[in-house]
Design an enzyme around this catalytic site. Structure first.
Site, PDB file in Angstrom:
ATOM      1  N   SER A  16     -11.642 -31.971 -11.690  1.00 56.18           N
ATOM      2  CA  SER A  16     -11.344 -32.168 -10.371  1.00 56.18           C
ATOM      3  C   SER A  16     -11.281 -30.709  -9.503  1.00 56.18           C
ATOM      4  O   SER A  16     -10.437 -30.523  -8.807  1.00 56.18           O
ATOM      5  CB  SER A  16     -10.311 -32.974 -10.006  1.00 56.18           C
ATOM      6  N   LYS A  25      -7.074 -33.966 -15.916  1.00 55.90           N
ATOM      7  CA  LYS A  25      -5.669 -33.937 -16.769  1.00 55.90           C
ATOM      8  C   LYS A  25      -4.890 -33.199 -16.076  1.00 55.90           C
ATOM      9  O   LYS A  25      -4.996 -32.169 -15.356  1.00 55.90           O
ATOM     10  CB  LYS A  25      -5.921 -33.164 -18.093  1.00 55.90           C
ATOM     11  N   GLU A  48     -15.970  -6.875  -2.639  1.00 58.00           N
ATOM     12  CA  GLU A  48     -15.325  -6.588  -4.033  1.00 58.00           C
ATOM     13  C   GLU A  48     -15.957  -5.948  -5.161  1.00 58.00           C
ATOM     14  O   GLU A  48     -17.193  -5.523  -4.692  1.00 58.00           O
ATOM     15  CB  GLU A  48     -15.068  -8.230  -4.537  1.00 58.00           C
ATOM     16  N   ASP A  55     -11.557 -27.567 -22.797  1.00 54.09           N
ATOM     17  CA  ASP A  55     -11.949 -28.956 -23.417  1.00 54.09           C
ATOM     18  C   ASP A  55     -13.249 -29.149 -23.481  1.00 54.09           C
ATOM     19  O   ASP A  55     -13.748 -29.602 -24.585  1.00 54.09           O
ATOM     20  CB  ASP A  55     -10.921 -29.865 -22.673  1.00 54.09           C
ATOM     21  N   HIS A  99     -10.055  -9.658 -15.736  1.00 53.67           N
ATOM     22  CA  HIS A  99      -9.837  -9.000 -14.447  1.00 53.67           C
ATOM     23  C   HIS A  99      -8.864  -7.616 -14.747  1.00 53.67           C
ATOM     24  O   HIS A  99      -7.801  -7.803 -15.351  1.00 53.67           O
ATOM     25  CB  HIS A  99      -9.073 -10.398 -13.800  1.00 53.67           C
ATOM     26  N   ARG A 127     -16.196  -5.442 -12.501  1.00 53.68           N
ATOM     27  CA  ARG A 127     -14.896  -5.588 -13.161  1.00 53.68           C
ATOM     28  C   ARG A 127     -14.689  -5.419 -14.649  1.00 53.68           C
ATOM     29  O   ARG A 127     -13.867  -4.855 -15.461  1.00 53.68           O
ATOM     30  CB  ARG A 127     -14.107  -6.829 -13.023  1.00 53.68           C
ATOM     31  N   HIS A 158      -9.815 -13.725 -17.463  1.00 57.74           N
ATOM     32  CA  HIS A 158      -9.697 -14.197 -16.498  1.00 57.74           C
ATOM     33  C   HIS A 158     -11.168 -15.205 -16.072  1.00 57.74           C
ATOM     34  O   HIS A 158     -10.843 -16.337 -15.648  1.00 57.74           O
ATOM     35  CB  HIS A 158     -10.313 -13.148 -15.329  1.00 57.74           C
ATOM     36  N   SER A 210     -18.583 -17.199  -8.772  1.00 60.09           N
ATOM     37  CA  SER A 210     -18.386 -18.309  -9.424  1.00 60.09           C
ATOM     38  C   SER A 210     -18.266 -19.598  -8.772  1.00 60.09           C
ATOM     39  O   SER A 210     -18.721 -20.745  -8.936  1.00 60.09           O
ATOM     40  CB  SER A 210     -16.998 -18.253 -10.382  1.00 60.09           C
ATOM     41  N   LEU A 211     -17.588 -19.717  -7.524  1.00 57.74           N
ATOM     42  CA  LEU A 211     -17.604 -20.936  -6.775  1.00 57.74           C
ATOM     43  C   LEU A 211     -18.936 -20.977  -5.994  1.00 57.74           C
ATOM     44  O   LEU A 211     -19.279 -22.211  -6.127  1.00 57.74           O
ATOM     45  CB  LEU A 211     -16.458 -20.563  -5.509  1.00 57.74           C
TER      46      LEU A 211
HETATM   47  P1  FAD Z   1     -11.665 -25.608 -12.615  1.00 62.94           P
HETATM   48  O1  FAD Z   1     -11.561 -25.379 -11.086  1.00 62.94           O
HETATM   49  O2  FAD Z   1     -10.905 -24.909 -13.412  1.00 62.94           O
HETATM   50  O3  FAD Z   1     -11.452 -27.232 -12.762  1.00 62.94           O
HETATM   51  C1  FAD Z   1     -11.780 -27.939 -14.141  1.00 62.94           C
HETATM   52  C2  FAD Z   1     -11.066 -29.191 -14.055  1.00 62.94           C
HETATM   53  O4  FAD Z   1     -11.329 -29.976 -15.276  1.00 62.94           O
HETATM   54  C3  FAD Z   1      -9.524 -29.148 -13.757  1.00 62.94           C
HETATM   55  O5  FAD Z   1      -9.173 -30.275 -12.723  1.00 62.94           O
HETATM   56  C4  FAD Z   1      -8.781 -29.522 -15.029  1.00 62.94           C
HETATM   57  O6  FAD Z   1      -7.697 -30.167 -14.885  1.00 62.94           O
HETATM   58  C5  FAD Z   1      -9.883 -30.399 -15.800  1.00 62.94           C
HETATM   59  N1  FAD Z   1     -10.084 -30.622 -16.963  1.00 62.94           N
HETATM   60  C6  FAD Z   1     -10.125 -29.599 -18.023  1.00 62.94           C
HETATM   61  N2  FAD Z   1     -10.008 -30.156 -19.121  1.00 62.94           N
HETATM   62  C7  FAD Z   1      -9.821 -31.503 -19.015  1.00 62.94           C
HETATM   63  C8  FAD Z   1      -9.784 -32.716 -19.822  1.00 62.94           C
HETATM   64  N3  FAD Z   1      -9.782 -32.609 -21.167  1.00 62.94           N
HETATM   65  N4  FAD Z   1      -9.736 -33.865 -19.378  1.00 62.94           N
HETATM   66  C9  FAD Z   1      -9.550 -34.141 -18.120  1.00 62.94           C
HETATM   67  N5  FAD Z   1      -9.728 -32.945 -17.139  1.00 62.94           N
HETATM   68  C10 FAD Z   1      -9.972 -31.578 -17.686  1.00 62.94           C
HETATM   69  N6  FAD Z   1     -14.149 -17.252  -8.372  1.00 62.94           N
HETATM   70  C11 FAD Z   1     -14.859 -17.084  -7.071  1.00 62.94           C
HETATM   71  O7  FAD Z   1     -15.967 -17.178  -6.996  1.00 62.94           O
HETATM   72  N7  FAD Z   1     -14.199 -16.231  -6.102  1.00 62.94           N
HETATM   73  C12 FAD Z   1     -12.825 -16.110  -6.257  1.00 62.94           C
HETATM   74  O8  FAD Z   1     -12.207 -15.616  -5.499  1.00 62.94           O
HETATM   75  C13 FAD Z   1     -12.139 -16.492  -7.396  1.00 62.94           C
HETATM   76  N8  FAD Z   1     -10.825 -16.008  -7.892  1.00 62.94           N
HETATM   77  C14 FAD Z   1     -10.278 -16.537  -8.843  1.00 62.94           C
HETATM   78  C15 FAD Z   1      -8.669 -16.463  -8.995  1.00 62.94           C
HETATM   79  C16 FAD Z   1      -8.279 -16.723 -10.042  1.00 62.94           C
HETATM   80  C17 FAD Z   1      -6.734 -16.552 -10.110  1.00 62.94           C
HETATM   81  C18 FAD Z   1      -8.904 -17.450 -11.050  1.00 62.94           C
HETATM   82  C19 FAD Z   1      -8.086 -18.119 -12.372  1.00 62.94           C
HETATM   83  C20 FAD Z   1     -10.252 -17.702 -11.005  1.00 62.94           C
HETATM   84  C21 FAD Z   1     -10.960 -17.097  -9.759  1.00 62.94           C
HETATM   85  N9  FAD Z   1     -12.283 -17.418  -9.702  1.00 62.94           N
HETATM   86  C22 FAD Z   1     -12.770 -17.042  -8.590  1.00 62.94           C
HETATM   87  C23 FAD Z   1     -12.969 -18.178 -10.819  1.00 62.94           C
HETATM   88  C24 FAD Z   1     -13.263 -19.696 -10.177  1.00 62.94           C
HETATM   89  O9  FAD Z   1     -11.936 -19.953  -9.313  1.00 62.94           O
HETATM   90  C25 FAD Z   1     -13.583 -20.468 -11.138  1.00 62.94           C
HETATM   91  O10 FAD Z   1     -14.547 -20.028 -12.232  1.00 62.94           O
HETATM   92  C26 FAD Z   1     -14.023 -21.876 -10.840  1.00 62.94           C
HETATM   93  O11 FAD Z   1     -12.857 -22.356  -9.617  1.00 62.94           O
HETATM   94  C27 FAD Z   1     -14.139 -23.057 -11.826  1.00 62.94           C
HETATM   95  O12 FAD Z   1     -14.414 -24.139 -11.043  1.00 62.94           O
HETATM   96  P2  FAD Z   1     -14.480 -25.476 -12.011  1.00 62.94           P
HETATM   97  O13 FAD Z   1     -14.704 -26.591 -11.062  1.00 62.94           O
HETATM   98  O14 FAD Z   1     -15.806 -24.984 -12.728  1.00 62.94           O
HETATM   99  O15 FAD Z   1     -13.280 -25.621 -12.917  1.00 62.94           O
HETATM  100  C1  SIN Z   2     -10.579 -11.932  -7.174  1.00 64.24           C
HETATM  101  O1  SIN Z   2     -10.067 -12.316  -5.954  1.00 64.24           O
HETATM  102  O2  SIN Z   2     -10.332 -10.690  -7.614  1.00 64.24           O
HETATM  103  C2  SIN Z   2     -11.122 -12.855  -7.824  1.00 64.24           C
HETATM  104  C3  SIN Z   2     -12.235 -13.065  -7.701  1.00 64.24           C
HETATM  105  C4  SIN Z   2     -13.318 -13.696  -8.501  1.00 64.24           C
HETATM  106  O3  SIN Z   2     -12.680 -13.971  -9.772  1.00 64.24           O
HETATM  107  O4  SIN Z   2     -14.293 -14.044  -8.445  1.00 64.24           O
END
Ligand code: FAD
Ligand code: SIN
Length: 521
Positions: free
Chosen positions: A11, A36, A116, A220, A241, A288, A349, A389-390
């Site tokens: 989610s 989870k 950035e 996972d 990072h 980075r 990161h 990434s977002l």
């Molecule tokens: P997530 O947002 O990690 O969601 C994964 C989901 O899967 C979670 O809900 C988790 O609970 C669920 N899950 C995992 N395993 C299981 C399982 N076995 N069963 C059920 N549920 C499970 N990226 C940018 O583009 N810009 C930014 O500014 C930026 N800043 C960041 C800052 C930080 C501190 C971090 C950690 C990352 C940052 N990133 C940024 C990277 C970016 O946030 C992530 O790569 C992105 O949000 C990943 O989205 P996602 O939906 O793929 O995964």
């Molecule tokens: C940050 O804000 O430095 C994280 C940005 C990213 O991981 O893309």
């Protein structure tokens, strides 16, 4: 058995965006999201810097964003994918705004664009320094407005259901039929049969222990896909990072956003010397991978545990407005950003590789899709450009939605066996899980970190084998628990990272092996 049209695992931004799009367009179809932990716990929630999108067509251009992404990826990006993602960005951002996500505006009412590392222009839209929190809030609000989405928090996906469980041999290759899911509150294991399954399960930061990622990031989805024999690639490209707040205790590291360096902060060593201009013309705003490797070099030379981020020369009124969360967090640690340098260190990161998908998010397994950080699209190559990434998750969630919108549902009747835990019992010694986890994380930090060598990688694989055997034994004799499954998944992921590292024979982006060091580097 529970049945659904779409099973979404995760989610964060990837899973929620897909679910919202599909549920809005097809009220007659239903979506189950399993996650989870709390519904908002995810890497997404902690994203700070923002979303890279070309909006200012006078100063910026798609071509410049494409070029910056390709340079950061160090020659290993898929150019078609880069072009597609960058050009789709503005449309996907518009949808997010329609779902009531708010982004900061400047005094002229235009988006306040940040910069950035690796970006040649200001193009990062953000919500102060808590962009991910805002995106997650808006998406969850929309999810709860849609009656054809069921969100099951505290539901842990254990394994995918494929032909393997059905003991079916198909000449057409492997298909996915859903997943076995543990209700973490009552211990029941659900068999969820889905026409299509989407892995949106995020990254792997916890494999290293010292990470900017929250506790959910245990790889996972990648481990499940790996066990189901999906194609996994580029796992050697772990992004560290450069500026995580130094935490002598280890564990989770609070991130000091790269946008702070974009705002003008300097990196200094313990002697107060600003070292980045010695390494790269872009100084603190080099990509980075480069900044992390330079910090690592400084630390190895000096034997220090951390370097410093100096913000003392910056306009503090503007700083507090842009980075209120970072400012407050530092104060909690008795660091007054106005007067004190912030102790920082690189921390794991982001994973640039993952489950291989095509432009529609299809994996190598039929009816299984992957989106977001668990997927490998070809956008990032050897190193992800900040804030891409977002963007990638939004674009691919849309592509998968579009593809599945016209696809017929796969409602074949199937006899899927329920989870079989015969002969297992509740683990008597939870401490064994913790010991193995600590050992695994130390191994990955010490032997598979920013700077690797073939000798260290071989040592790592030998030691991992012992952990693997112990964990498999424990897994086979124990009733399913989340921590045990997560450990098993991290061991699988670590194995793929190390073996793919050994296959990578030259230094690119986030992969640096001393044995392939070029002269003068
Ligand atoms: P997530 O947002 O990690 O969601 C994964 C989901 O899967 C979670 O809900 C988790 O609970 C669920 N899950 C995992 N395993 C299981 C399982 N076995 N069963 C059920 N549920 C499970 N990226 C940018 O583009 N810009 C930014 O500014 C930026 N800043 C960041 C800052 C930080 C501190 C971090 C950690 C990352 C940052 N990133 C940024 C990277 C970016 O946030 C992530 O790569 C992105 O949000 C990943 O989205 P996602 O939906 O793929 O995964
Ligand atoms: C940050 O804000 O430095 C994280 C940005 C990213 O991981 O893309």
């Amino acid at each position: 058995m529970v049945k659904t049209n779409y099973l979404v695992i995760g989610s964060g931004v990837a899973g929620l965006t897909f679910a919202v799009k599909m549920a809005e367009k097809h009220p007659e179809r239903n979506v189950i999201i399993v996650t989870k932990g709390d519904e908002d716990e995810s890497n997404t929630k902690y994203a700070q810097g923002g979303i890279a999108v070309v909006l200012d067509m006078e100063e910026d251009s798609f071509q410049k964003h494409i070029q910056d992404t390709l340079v950061a990826g160090d020659g290993l990006c898929d150019k078609d994918v880069v072009e597609m993602v960058v050009k789709e960005g503005p449309k996907r951002l518009k949808e997010l705004i329609a779902w009531e996500a708010n982004f900061d505006l400047n005094s002229e009412g235009d988006f306040d664009l940040g910069k950035e590392g690796g970006h040649s222009e200001y193009r990062v839209v953000h919500h102060k320094d808590v962009t991910g929190y805002e995106v997650e809030r808006a998406l969850l609000k929309r999810v709860h407005q849609l009656p054809n989405i069921e969100l099951l928090a505290y539901h842990f996906a254990i394994d995918l259901i494929t032909d393997h469980q059905l003991e079916k041999q198909s000449s057409k290759g492997i298909s996915c039929y859903g997943a076995y899911v543990l209700n973490q509150k009552n211990g029941e294991i659900l068999t969820i049969k889905a026409d299509h399954t989407l892995l949106a399960s995020g990254g792997i930061g916890r494999v290293y222990g010292h990470t900017t990622n929250p506790i959910i990031a245990t790889g996972d989805g990648i481990a499940m896909a790996y066990r189901a024999k999906a194609l996994i690639k580029d796992m050697e490209f772990i992004q560290f990072h450069p500026t995580a707040l130094y935490n002598p205790e280890g564990g989770s590291y609070f991130l000091i956003s790269e946008a702070v360096r974009g705002f003008g902060a300097y990196l200094r060593n313990k002697a107060g010397y600003r070292f980045m201009p010695d390494y790269d013309d872009r100084a603190e705003l080099a990509s980075r991978d480069i900044v992390s490797q330079c910090i690592d070099n400084e630390l190895k030379k000096s034997g220090d545990t951390h370097v410093f981020l100096d913000c003392t020369h910056l306009d503090m009124v503007a700083f507090k407005k842009h980075f209120p969360n970072i400012y407050d967090k530092c104060l909690e640690y008795h660091i007054d950003v106005e007067k004190d340098y912030i102790p920082v260190v690189p921390a794991s990161h982001y994973l640039c590789g993952g489950i291989v998908v095509d432009k529609q998010g299809k994996t190598s397994i039929d009816n299984l899709f992957a989106c977001g950080e668990c997927s490998r699209t070809g956008l990032h190559g050897a190193n992800r450009l900040a804030s891409n990434s977002l963007l990638e998750a939004l674009v691919y969630a849309h592509n998968i939605f579009k593809y599945l919108s016209v696809d017929t549902l796969d409602s074949r009747p199937l006899n899927i066996p329920d989870w079989n835990d015969e002969g297992t019992s509740i683990p008597k010694e939870h401490v064994l899980i913790q010991h193995n986890l600590k050992e695994l994380q130390a191994l990955m930090r010490n032997y598979v970190g920013i700077v690797r060598s073939n000798k260290r990688l071989h040592k790592a694989i030998a030691r991992l084998d012992l952990i693997y055997r112990e964990v498999e034994e424990l897994y086979k004799e124990s009733k399913i628990t989340t921590t045990l499954c997560e450990l098993r998944n991290m061991v699988n992921v670590a194995h793929v990272i190390i073996s793919q590292s050994l296959e990578q024979k030259e230094n690119r982006g986030g992969y640096f092996n001393k044995d392939y060091q070029k002269e003068g580097k």
